[in-house]
Write a protein that holds these residues in place. Structure first.
Motif, PDB file in Angstrom:
ATOM      1  N   LEU A 290     -43.226  -8.844 -13.351  1.00 10.64           N
ATOM      2  CA  LEU A 290     -42.258  -9.807 -12.810  1.00 10.64           C
ATOM      3  C   LEU A 290     -40.903  -9.416 -13.379  1.00 10.64           C
ATOM      4  O   LEU A 290     -40.767  -9.258 -14.591  1.00 10.64           O
ATOM      5  CB  LEU A 290     -42.640 -11.227 -13.244  1.00 10.64           C
ATOM      6  N   ALA A 291     -39.908  -9.206 -12.517  1.00  7.89           N
ATOM      7  CA  ALA A 291     -38.627  -8.653 -12.957  1.00  7.89           C
ATOM      8  C   ALA A 291     -37.465  -9.408 -12.324  1.00  7.89           C
ATOM      9  O   ALA A 291     -37.669 -10.314 -11.515  1.00  7.89           O
ATOM     10  CB  ALA A 291     -38.553  -7.175 -12.572  1.00  7.89           C
ATOM     11  N   GLY A 292     -36.254  -9.045 -12.729  1.00 11.44           N
ATOM     12  CA  GLY A 292     -35.041  -9.615 -12.144  1.00 11.44           C
ATOM     13  C   GLY A 292     -34.032  -8.516 -11.900  1.00 11.44           C
ATOM     14  O   GLY A 292     -34.167  -7.406 -12.429  1.00 11.44           O
ATOM     15  N   SER A 293     -33.021  -8.808 -11.092  1.00 13.11           N
ATOM     16  CA  SER A 293     -32.005  -7.795 -10.793  1.00 13.11           C
ATOM     17  C   SER A 293     -30.697  -8.495 -10.424  1.00 13.11           C
ATOM     18  O   SER A 293     -30.709  -9.531  -9.760  1.00 13.11           O
ATOM     19  CB  SER A 293     -32.493  -6.915  -9.637  1.00 13.11           C
ATOM     20  N   LEU A 294     -29.595  -7.923 -10.891  1.00 10.88           N
ATOM     21  CA  LEU A 294     -28.260  -8.511 -10.674  1.00 10.88           C
ATOM     22  C   LEU A 294     -27.395  -7.564  -9.846  1.00 10.88           C
ATOM     23  O   LEU A 294     -27.246  -6.384 -10.223  1.00 10.88           O
ATOM     24  CB  LEU A 294     -27.610  -8.760 -12.041  1.00 10.88           C
ATOM     25  N   ILE A 295     -26.860  -8.030  -8.772  1.00 12.37           N
ATOM     26  CA  ILE A 295     -25.990  -7.280  -7.826  1.00 12.37           C
ATOM     27  C   ILE A 295     -26.202  -5.763  -7.933  1.00 12.37           C
ATOM     28  O   ILE A 295     -27.340  -5.292  -7.874  1.00 12.37           O
ATOM     29  CB  ILE A 295     -24.504  -7.723  -7.920  1.00 12.37           C
ATOM     30  N   GLY A 296     -25.126  -4.972  -8.098  1.00 14.54           N
ATOM     31  CA  GLY A 296     -25.258  -3.523  -8.257  1.00 14.54           C
ATOM     32  C   GLY A 296     -23.941  -2.995  -8.796  1.00 14.54           C
ATOM     33  O   GLY A 296     -22.920  -3.700  -8.727  1.00 14.54           O
ATOM     34  N   GLY A 297     -23.937  -1.782  -9.318  1.00 16.57           N
ATOM     35  CA  GLY A 297     -22.713  -1.182  -9.863  1.00 16.57           C
ATOM     36  C   GLY A 297     -21.777  -0.749  -8.737  1.00 16.57           C
ATOM     37  O   GLY A 297     -22.147  -0.763  -7.560  1.00 16.57           O
ATOM     38  N   ILE A 298     -20.567  -0.354  -9.115  1.00 19.88           N
ATOM     39  CA  ILE A 298     -19.566   0.017  -8.109  1.00 19.88           C
ATOM     40  C   ILE A 298     -20.003   1.266  -7.334  1.00 19.88           C
ATOM     41  O   ILE A 298     -19.947   1.288  -6.101  1.00 19.88           O
ATOM     42  CB  ILE A 298     -18.182   0.220  -8.780  1.00 19.88           C
ATOM     43  N   ALA A 299     -20.462   2.291  -8.039  1.00 16.25           N
ATOM     44  CA  ALA A 299     -20.865   3.522  -7.336  1.00 16.25           C
ATOM     45  C   ALA A 299     -22.032   3.229  -6.390  1.00 16.25           C
ATOM     46  O   ALA A 299     -22.076   3.726  -5.258  1.00 16.25           O
ATOM     47  CB  ALA A 299     -21.245   4.600  -8.344  1.00 16.25           C
ATOM     48  N   GLU A 300     -22.972   2.400  -6.847  1.00 13.91           N
ATOM     49  CA  GLU A 300     -24.116   2.086  -5.991  1.00 13.91           C
ATOM     50  C   GLU A 300     -23.698   1.212  -4.798  1.00 13.91           C
ATOM     51  O   GLU A 300     -24.274   1.320  -3.710  1.00 13.91           O
ATOM     52  CB  GLU A 300     -25.228   1.408  -6.800  1.00 13.91           C
ATOM     53  N   THR A 301     -22.691   0.364  -4.997  1.00 15.85           N
ATOM     54  CA  THR A 301     -22.190  -0.455  -3.890  1.00 15.85           C
ATOM     55  C   THR A 301     -21.584   0.450  -2.815  1.00 15.85           C
ATOM     56  O   THR A 301     -21.807   0.249  -1.609  1.00 15.85           O
ATOM     57  CB  THR A 301     -21.156  -1.489  -4.396  1.00 15.85           C
ATOM     58  N   GLN A 302     -20.844   1.480  -3.268  1.00 21.21           N
ATOM     59  CA  GLN A 302     -20.290   2.436  -2.289  1.00 21.21           C
ATOM     60  C   GLN A 302     -21.424   3.176  -1.578  1.00 21.21           C
ATOM     61  O   GLN A 302     -21.390   3.362  -0.356  1.00 21.21           O
ATOM     62  CB  GLN A 302     -19.342   3.427  -2.987  1.00 21.21           C
ATOM     63  N   GLU A 303     -22.443   3.564  -2.347  1.00 17.95           N
ATOM     64  CA  GLU A 303     -23.609   4.255  -1.750  1.00 17.95           C
ATOM     65  C   GLU A 303     -24.257   3.364  -0.681  1.00 17.95           C
ATOM     66  O   GLU A 303     -24.604   3.823   0.410  1.00 17.95           O
ATOM     67  CB  GLU A 303     -24.612   4.570  -2.876  1.00 17.95           C
ATOM     68  N   MET A 304     -24.399   2.063  -0.997  1.00 19.11           N
ATOM     69  CA  MET A 304     -25.002   1.114  -0.043  1.00 19.11           C
ATOM     70  C   MET A 304     -24.146   0.988   1.213  1.00 19.11           C
ATOM     71  O   MET A 304     -24.663   0.991   2.338  1.00 19.11           O
ATOM     72  CB  MET A 304     -25.169  -0.238  -0.757  1.00 19.11           C
ATOM     73  N   LEU A 305     -22.810   0.892   1.046  1.00 19.29           N
ATOM     74  CA  LEU A 305     -21.919   0.772   2.222  1.00 19.29           C
ATOM     75  C   LEU A 305     -22.036   2.019   3.094  1.00 19.29           C
ATOM     76  O   LEU A 305     -22.067   1.926   4.328  1.00 19.29           O
ATOM     77  CB  LEU A 305     -20.465   0.562   1.767  1.00 19.29           C
ATOM     78  N   ASP A 306     -22.128   3.182   2.455  1.00 17.16           N
ATOM     79  CA  ASP A 306     -22.253   4.432   3.215  1.00 17.16           C
ATOM     80  C   ASP A 306     -23.619   4.494   3.916  1.00 17.16           C
ATOM     81  O   ASP A 306     -23.721   4.933   5.061  1.00 17.16           O
ATOM     82  CB  ASP A 306     -22.058   5.645   2.293  1.00 17.16           C
ATOM     83  N   PHE A 307     -24.664   4.034   3.230  1.00 18.08           N
ATOM     84  CA  PHE A 307     -26.014   3.980   3.824  1.00 18.08           C
ATOM     85  C   PHE A 307     -25.997   3.072   5.060  1.00 18.08           C
ATOM     86  O   PHE A 307     -26.555   3.410   6.109  1.00 18.08           O
ATOM     87  CB  PHE A 307     -26.998   3.451   2.766  1.00 18.08           C
ATOM     88  N   CYS A 308     -25.338   1.917   4.942  1.00 14.36           N
ATOM     89  CA  CYS A 308     -25.283   0.970   6.069  1.00 14.36           C
ATOM     90  C   CYS A 308     -24.493   1.564   7.230  1.00 14.36           C
ATOM     91  O   CYS A 308     -24.873   1.375   8.400  1.00 14.36           O
ATOM     92  CB  CYS A 308     -24.674  -0.362   5.618  1.00 14.36           C
ATOM     93  N   ALA A 309     -23.397   2.283   6.927  1.00 17.18           N
ATOM     94  CA  ALA A 309     -22.606   2.905   8.004  1.00 17.18           C
ATOM     95  C   ALA A 309     -23.458   3.950   8.722  1.00 17.18           C
ATOM     96  O   ALA A 309     -23.478   4.020   9.954  1.00 17.18           O
ATOM     97  CB  ALA A 309     -21.335   3.529   7.435  1.00 17.18           C
ATOM     98  N   GLU A 310     -24.217   4.714   7.939  1.00 16.02           N
ATOM     99  CA  GLU A 310     -25.059   5.768   8.516  1.00 16.02           C
ATOM    100  C   GLU A 310     -26.163   5.178   9.401  1.00 16.02           C
ATOM    101  O   GLU A 310     -26.504   5.721  10.449  1.00 16.02           O
ATOM    102  CB  GLU A 310     -25.670   6.550   7.343  1.00 16.02           C
ATOM    103  N   HIS A 311     -26.722   4.057   8.964  1.00 17.70           N
ATOM    104  CA  HIS A 311     -27.844   3.453   9.695  1.00 17.70           C
ATOM    105  C   HIS A 311     -27.407   2.331  10.649  1.00 17.70           C
ATOM    106  O   HIS A 311     -28.256   1.662  11.248  1.00 17.70           O
ATOM    107  CB  HIS A 311     -28.880   2.912   8.703  1.00 17.70           C
ATOM    108  N   GLY A 312     -26.101   2.090  10.757  1.00 18.97           N
ATOM    109  CA  GLY A 312     -25.602   1.035  11.655  1.00 18.97           C
ATOM    110  C   GLY A 312     -26.033  -0.359  11.236  1.00 18.97           C
ATOM    111  O   GLY A 312     -26.298  -1.218  12.074  1.00 18.97           O
ATOM    112  N   ILE A 313     -26.101  -0.594   9.918  1.00 18.48           N
ATOM    113  CA  ILE A 313     -26.574  -1.900   9.429  1.00 18.48           C
ATOM    114  C   ILE A 313     -25.392  -2.802   9.053  1.00 18.48           C
ATOM    115  O   ILE A 313     -24.522  -2.412   8.268  1.00 18.48           O
ATOM    116  CB  ILE A 313     -27.483  -1.706   8.188  1.00 18.48           C
ATOM    117  N   THR A 314     -25.369  -4.011   9.625  1.00 14.66           N
ATOM    118  CA  THR A 314     -24.435  -5.053   9.183  1.00 14.66           C
ATOM    119  C   THR A 314     -25.235  -6.354   9.056  1.00 14.66           C
ATOM    120  O   THR A 314     -26.411  -6.400   9.414  1.00 14.66           O
ATOM    121  CB  THR A 314     -23.294  -5.282  10.201  1.00 14.66           C
ATOM    122  N   SER A 315     -24.558  -7.387   8.600  1.00 15.19           N
ATOM    123  CA  SER A 315     -25.190  -8.699   8.494  1.00 15.19           C
ATOM    124  C   SER A 315     -25.116  -9.423   9.836  1.00 15.19           C
ATOM    125  O   SER A 315     -24.162  -9.240  10.582  1.00 15.19           O
ATOM    126  CB  SER A 315     -24.433  -9.493   7.421  1.00 15.19           C
TER     127      SER A 315
END
Ligand code: NAP
Ligand code: ZN
Ligand code: ZN
Length: 351
Positions: A290-315
């Motif tokens: 059983l674990a927990g996790s808090l948001i993400g770091g700045i570099a990983e946030t940029q990685e996520m935004l780039d991943f979403c742009a590549e896969h056409g993912i938005t909310s």
């Protein structure tokens, strides 16, 4: 100093209302942003109502910010006037502790500076968030946003997106994994989309029978009504990973027993009251974590935004006017959000 318009809670038991304040002029490393949209996170409600304690009033919430750069300081190299950018949950950190050096600013040993209700290093006061027409942020805590995606749908990625992307990556979700997502709200619907894009078979657990069709449209392979014991039993010992996004205390054992050998359930919801402690035996019986996790770091946030742009993912969003924020909070408490409220900042007018 430029005047800012916003909406603030003046006390825990008061609705949000119109509020004027000042933003700093950009220092040499700062980027000034005109805010176009800001997502509404359940954390905004928890903090505006002081459910976690420690809220300083007046409180201007909002940490899912997108907009255009209007001014930059003279040492800013990463951004230019006119760029489309984002700001998430952090606007600074100590930058020197081991976690900051490793790119985990969210776990800064000296405490990161929250986008709102954080200790403002510049003014000595408190930071004010994105329910506002403008913000000034150090370039190192600003994110690049793709012009390919619908900007209003990108805003929630800055918190709901990264908070779900980071644990899915950390626990190595990939092709062939069976992943459970608990709760189909702002975080949950992003978790479904992201886990699916990472190749997982996704099982969505919801308390709301009315969300079944939407869950499938969003990418869930299976939808389970969590109040139905028979449906829950069918998933015992089968899931590799569960991301639990629920914002209220509940029985964790019903989900832990769905994990297979060595499976992990990660909590990202932060209810005002803790969950009842799970039964130790359910962890031991299949070496579950059983674990927990808090948001993400700045570099990983940029990685996520780039991943979403590549896969056409938005909310999937429901756009609201700034004046509708208090009603939006009430609907969020009833799990009546499809699936993120986003404030159109063009509706915020001087009063
Ligand atoms: P949200 O949009 O309100 O979604 C929460 C979902 O949980 C609801 O839509 C509902 O889904 C389910 N739910 C709510 N009450 C429930 C109950 N009593 N029992 C069972 N299920 C319930 O909230 P959110 O913005 O996604 O945020 C979720 C939580 O994560 C909040 O506590 C927030 O503060 C926290 N958060 C944490 C981080 C982090 O870094 N760890 C970052 C952002 C937010 P169904 O209708 O499908 O059941
Ligand atoms: Zn948030
Ligand atoms: Zn640090």
């Amino acid at each position: 100093m430029p005047k800012a318009l916003g909406f603030a809670a003046q006390a825990a038991d008061k609705p949000l209302e119109y509020f004027e304040f000042e933003r700093r002029d950009p220092t040499e490393n700062d980027v000034e942003i005109e805010i176009a949209y800001c997502g509404v996170c359940h954390s905004d409600l928890h903090q505006a109502r002081n459910e976690w304690g420690g809220t300083v009033f007046p409180c201007v919430p909002g940490h899912e910010i997108v907009g255009k750069v209007t001014r930059v300081g003279k040492k800013v190299t990463k951004y230019q006037v006119g760029d489309t950018v984002g700001v998430g949950c952090m606007v600074d950190s100590c930058r020197t502790c081991a976690n900051c050096e490793d790119g985990y600013e969210q776990y800064c040993d000296n405490g990161f500076v929250g986008t709102y209700n954080g200790e403002d290093k510049h003014s000595g006061g408190v930071t004010f968030g994105g329910y506002s027409n403008r913000i000034t942020v150090d370039q190192d805590f600003v994110l690049k946003v793709s012009d390919k995606l619908d900007l209003a749908g990108v805003a929630p990625l800055l918190c709901a997106g990264i908070t779900t992307y980071s644990p899915l990556r950390h626990w190595g979700v990939r092709d062939g994994h069976k992943v459970g997502v608990v709760g189909l709200g702002g975080l949950g619907h992003m978790a479904v989309k992201l886990a699916k894009a990472m190749g997982a078979e996704v099982v969505l657990f919801t308390t709301s029978p009315s969300k079944v069709d939407d869950a499938k449209r969003l990418g869930a392979d299976h939808v389970v009504i969590s109040k139905d014991e028979e449906q829950m039993k069918a998933w015992r010992n089968r899931l590799d990973f569960i991301l639990n996004t629920v914002a209220a205390p509940h029985d964790l054992d019903t989900y832990l027993t769905l994990l297979r050998l060595n499976g992990t359930m990660t909590l990202v919801g932060v209810p005002a009251e803790s969950h009842p402690s799970p039964a130790v035996y359910n962890l031991i019986a299949k070496r579950r974590s059983l674990a927990g996790s808090l948001i993400g770091g700045i570099a990983e946030t940029q990685e996520m935004l780039d991943f979403c742009a590549e896969h056409g993912i938005t909310s999937d969003i429901e756009m609201i006017a700034m004046d509708d924020i208090n009603e939006a909070y009430e609907r969020m408490l009833k799990s009546d959000v499809k699936y993120r409220f986003v404030i159109d900042m063009a509706t915020l007018k001087q009063k």
